[in-house]
Design an enzyme around this catalytic site. Structure first.
Site, PDB file in Angstrom:
ATOM      1  N   ARG A  84       0.841  -1.280   0.062  1.00  0.00           N
ATOM      2  CA  ARG A  84      -0.093  -0.037  -0.067  1.00  0.00           C
ATOM      3  C   ARG A  84       0.932   1.273   0.082  1.00  0.00           C
ATOM      4  NH1 ARG A  84      -3.355  -3.618  -0.240  1.00  0.00           N
ATOM      5  NH2 ARG A  84      -1.980  -3.880  -2.206  1.00  0.00           N
ATOM      6  N   SER A 123     -10.890  -0.014   2.711  1.00  0.00           N
ATOM      7  CA  SER A 123     -10.426  -0.253   3.919  1.00  0.00           C
ATOM      8  C   SER A 123      -9.581   0.894   4.620  1.00  0.00           C
ATOM      9  CB  SER A 123      -8.934  -1.306   3.996  1.00  0.00           C
ATOM     10  OG  SER A 123      -9.387  -2.339   3.220  1.00  0.00           O
ATOM     11  N   GLU A 159      -5.014   4.097   5.655  1.00  0.00           N
ATOM     12  CA  GLU A 159      -4.551   3.585   4.412  1.00  0.00           C
ATOM     13  C   GLU A 159      -4.656   4.771   3.416  1.00  0.00           C
ATOM     14  OE1 GLU A 159      -5.868  -0.073   2.642  1.00  0.00           O
ATOM     15  OE2 GLU A 159      -6.303   0.912   0.851  1.00  0.00           O
TER      16      GLU A 159
HETATM   17  C1  LIG Z   1     -15.466   0.751  -1.847  1.00  0.00           C
HETATM   18  C2  LIG Z   1     -14.163   0.909  -2.010  1.00  0.00           C
HETATM   19  C3  LIG Z   1     -13.165  -0.131  -2.331  1.00  0.00           C
HETATM   20  C4  LIG Z   1     -11.800  -0.138  -2.390  1.00  0.00           C
HETATM   21  N1  LIG Z   1     -10.958  -1.215  -2.371  1.00  0.00           N
HETATM   22  C5  LIG Z   1      -9.455  -1.330  -2.595  1.00  0.00           C
HETATM   23  C6  LIG Z   1      -8.812  -2.317  -2.651  1.00  0.00           C
HETATM   24  O1  LIG Z   1      -9.303  -3.653  -2.772  1.00  0.00           O
HETATM   25  N2  LIG Z   1      -7.490  -2.188  -2.862  1.00  0.00           N
HETATM   26  C7  LIG Z   1      -6.696  -0.972  -2.880  1.00  0.00           C
HETATM   27  O2  LIG Z   1      -5.600  -0.963  -2.930  1.00  0.00           O
HETATM   28  N3  LIG Z   1      -7.635   0.149  -2.779  1.00  0.00           N
HETATM   29  C8  LIG Z   1      -8.816   0.141  -2.644  1.00  0.00           C
HETATM   30  N4  LIG Z   1      -9.780   1.117  -2.392  1.00  0.00           N
HETATM   31  C9  LIG Z   1      -9.135   2.334  -2.297  1.00  0.00           C
HETATM   32  C10 LIG Z   1      -8.886   3.395  -3.823  1.00  0.00           C
HETATM   33  O3  LIG Z   1     -10.226   2.806  -4.751  1.00  0.00           O
HETATM   34  C11 LIG Z   1      -7.818   3.004  -4.583  1.00  0.00           C
HETATM   35  O4  LIG Z   1      -6.573   3.485  -3.606  1.00  0.00           O
HETATM   36  C12 LIG Z   1      -7.634   3.873  -5.889  1.00  0.00           C
HETATM   37  O5  LIG Z   1      -6.613   3.789  -6.628  1.00  0.00           O
HETATM   38  C13 LIG Z   1      -8.001   5.336  -5.634  1.00  0.00           C
HETATM   39  O6  LIG Z   1      -8.196   6.042  -6.996  1.00  0.00           O
HETATM   40  P1  LIG Z   1      -8.734   7.319  -7.144  1.00  0.00           P
HETATM   41  O7  LIG Z   1      -8.672   7.685  -8.707  1.00  0.00           O
HETATM   42  O8  LIG Z   1     -10.192   7.480  -6.481  1.00  0.00           O
HETATM   43  O9  LIG Z   1      -7.657   8.280  -6.294  1.00  0.00           O
HETATM   44  P2  LIG Z   1      -7.937   9.471  -5.470  1.00  0.00           P
HETATM   45  O10 LIG Z   1      -8.849   9.185  -4.254  1.00  0.00           O
HETATM   46  O11 LIG Z   1      -8.487  10.632  -6.342  1.00  0.00           O
HETATM   47  O12 LIG Z   1      -6.558   9.982  -4.948  1.00  0.00           O
HETATM   48  C14 LIG Z   1      -5.857   9.289  -3.890  1.00  0.00           C
HETATM   49  C15 LIG Z   1      -4.304   9.833  -3.922  1.00  0.00           C
HETATM   50  O13 LIG Z   1      -3.781   9.532  -5.097  1.00  0.00           O
HETATM   51  C16 LIG Z   1      -3.169  10.892  -5.790  1.00  0.00           C
HETATM   52  N5  LIG Z   1      -3.652  10.748  -7.020  1.00  0.00           N
HETATM   53  C17 LIG Z   1      -4.724  10.489  -7.702  1.00  0.00           C
HETATM   54  N6  LIG Z   1      -4.487  10.701  -9.117  1.00  0.00           N
HETATM   55  C18 LIG Z   1      -3.282  10.881  -9.121  1.00  0.00           C
HETATM   56  C19 LIG Z   1      -2.208  11.169 -10.345  1.00  0.00           C
HETATM   57  N7  LIG Z   1      -2.745  10.790 -11.684  1.00  0.00           N
HETATM   58  N8  LIG Z   1      -1.016  11.623 -10.087  1.00  0.00           N
HETATM   59  C20 LIG Z   1      -0.351  11.640  -8.803  1.00  0.00           C
HETATM   60  N9  LIG Z   1      -1.265  11.510  -7.719  1.00  0.00           N
HETATM   61  C21 LIG Z   1      -2.556  11.128  -8.000  1.00  0.00           C
HETATM   62  C22 LIG Z   1      -4.373  12.094  -4.985  1.00  0.00           C
HETATM   63  O14 LIG Z   1      -3.519  13.253  -4.682  1.00  0.00           O
HETATM   64  C23 LIG Z   1      -4.363  11.247  -3.599  1.00  0.00           C
HETATM   65  O15 LIG Z   1      -3.191  11.713  -2.665  1.00  0.00           O
HETATM   66  C24 LIG Z   1     -11.093   1.116  -2.245  1.00  0.00           C
HETATM   67  C25 LIG Z   1     -11.757   2.225  -2.166  1.00  0.00           C
HETATM   68  C26 LIG Z   1     -13.242   1.958  -2.014  1.00  0.00           C
HETATM   69  C27 LIG Z   1     -14.038   3.071  -1.814  1.00  0.00           C
END
Ligand SMILES: Cc1cc2nc3c(=O)[nH]c(=O)nc-3n(C[C@H](O)[C@H](O)[C@H](O)COP(=O)(O)OP(=O)(O)OC[C@H]3O[C@@H](n4cnc5c(N)ncnc54)[C@H](O)[C@@H]3O)c2cc1C
Length: 363
Positions: A176, A253, A355
């Site tokens: 992570r 999580s 996380e």
């Molecule tokens: C219901 C649910 C289930 C989930 N299950 C999992 C799982 O099984 N495994 C897991 O690992 N995660 C899980 N997650 C967490 C999440 O979905 C992941 O971490 C996902 O990759 C986040 O993507 P996002 O586009 O929403 O990022 P955001 O929430 O928009 O951003 C997260 C972070 O990344 C940065 N960021 C985003 N895009 C970029 C970019 N292009 N360049 C630089 N920085 C960037 C943001 O600034 C922030 O710091 C879950 C979340 C939810 C709500």
């Protein structure tokens, strides 16, 4: 603009200083000074540079599924990543390398790779958010991590004002984590994944998934079966986003599984002696990863445990903290997270770490 991202149904023009809550899956977070939408890699770089030239802090936000934004919001520019698409950039008899735009919805990509018979992402079906965010915390689930298939990323380096390619070996991938998490130096523009040409999944590593598929750990299954079964298991735990189900209004999580040195693990076993053996997995070196969900549950915070203002542990998964009411403040979620972290520490002497990325809030 994709409709898979949380977007306000009505209301402000993107550049208005709107509240950030509708852009996050927790539906939490105050206003930003300015909101910009970028639909291509070039536009992402330009919007970031424009904010820098105004001397404003920049927050990159994509699916908003791994952030907790404080009630005071963000005093700067938020750049919403909405670039789309992917293309094959290299291939041979056995593999294909796809270059994916940062804003491509992750699960659309996984579905497309499964359809095409490209193996390597199938167990990551149903993870919300964008492809470009997957390297940030080395997204993982059901025995797969993106670190296994990413060969490199293209990123805007805000320190030097240049676009660079970073090989996977230099991304610092860990459980992570990566060099990108908690750093605002890099803006990921595209990600390259090398996938196997195969109608079958990689060896199934996760015991629960193997059981659900009716196979042994280590077996391979048709890609579509792996995807369908992962989606079914995830839905049962509230881990697939559903606008109508408040149990999924979370960041997935909330705490990582603690990784303990052997001595700390033995101490935990002593303190948990009356509860049976804590679920644990051996890590690299002499460390042990223990289940955060088990610790939380056994410390007295079961599914559905409620905090203030309608925040609660999901009724489907002990690790997911939800804004069930949809009307809570971030302060309420933070209060619940602290109560759980402190309760687990008091009971077991183990410290849980969040996380998601915390923005203008502290747990
Ligand atoms: C219901 C649910 C289930 C989930 N299950 C999992 C799982 O099984 N495994 C897991 O690992 N995660 C899980 N997650 C967490 C999440 O979905 C992941 O971490 C996902 O990759 C986040 O993507 P996002 O586009 O929403 O990022 P955001 O929430 O928009 O951003 C997260 C972070 O990344 C940065 N960021 C985003 N895009 C970029 C970019 N292009 N360049 C630089 N920085 C960037 C943001 O600034 C922030 O710091 C879950 C979340 C939810 C709500």
């Amino acid at each position: 603009m994709s409709d898979v991202y949380a977007e306000p149904a009505t209301g402000a023009h993107p550049t208005d200083p709107a509240t950030l809550a509708p852009y996050t899956t927790l539906r939490l977070g105050g206003a930003a000074n300015r909101l910009e939408t970028a639909t291509s890699a070039e536009e992402i770089v330009r919007k970031v540079q424009e904010a820098e030239s105004r001397d404003e802090p920049v927050l990159v936000l994509a699916g908003g599924s791994n952030v907790v934004i404080g009630d005071q919001g963000f005093a700067g520019t938020v750049v919403l990543i909405r670039s789309r698409g992917f293309r094959v950039v290299a291939e041979d008899a056995d593999t294909v390398t796809v270059r994916v735009e940062a804003g491509e919805p992750w699960d659309d990509l996984v579905a497309a790779t499964v359809e095409r018979g490209w193996s390597g992402l199938e167990c990551l079906s149903g993870v919300p958010g964008s492809a470009g965010a997957t390297p940030i915390q080395n997204v993982g689930a059901y025995g797969q991590e993106v670190a296994e298939t990413i060969v490199g990323v293209e990123a805007y380096d805000r320190t030097h004002g240049t676009v660079v390619r970073i090989d996977a070996a230099d991304c610092g991938f860990a459980y992570r984590g990566s060099i990108f998490k908690y750093s605002d130096r890099w803006v990921v523009l595209t990600v390259d994944f090398r996938l196997a040409r195969s109608p079958l999944s990689g060896p199934v590593r996760y015991a629960e998934l193997a059981r659900a598929l009716g196979v042994e750990v280590g077996d391979r299954v048709p890609l579509a079966d792996a995807r369908a079964t992962v989606l079914r298991l995830r839905a049962g735990k509230g881990m697939v986003l559903d606008a109508d189900d408040p149990d999924t209004w979370s960041v997935g999580s909330f705490f990582t599984n603690p990784v303990l040195e052997r001595e700390a693990y033995e101490l935990l076993r002593e303190r948990a002696a009356d509860l049976g053996e804590p679920p644990a997995w051996p890590g690299a070196g002499d460390v042990v990863k223990v289940s955060a969900a088990w610790l939380i549950d056994k410390a007295g915070f079961g599914k559905g445990y409620a905090g203030p203002e309608g925040v609660a542990i999901s009724s489907k998964h002990t690790l997911a903290l939800t804004n069930r009411s949809g009307t809570a403040r971030t302060a309420a979620l933070v209060a619940l997270a602290r109560e759980i972290r402190d309760g687990v520490h008091d009971r077991f002497g183990v410290t849980l770490h969040p996380e998601p990325v915390l923005i203008n809030c502290i747990i």
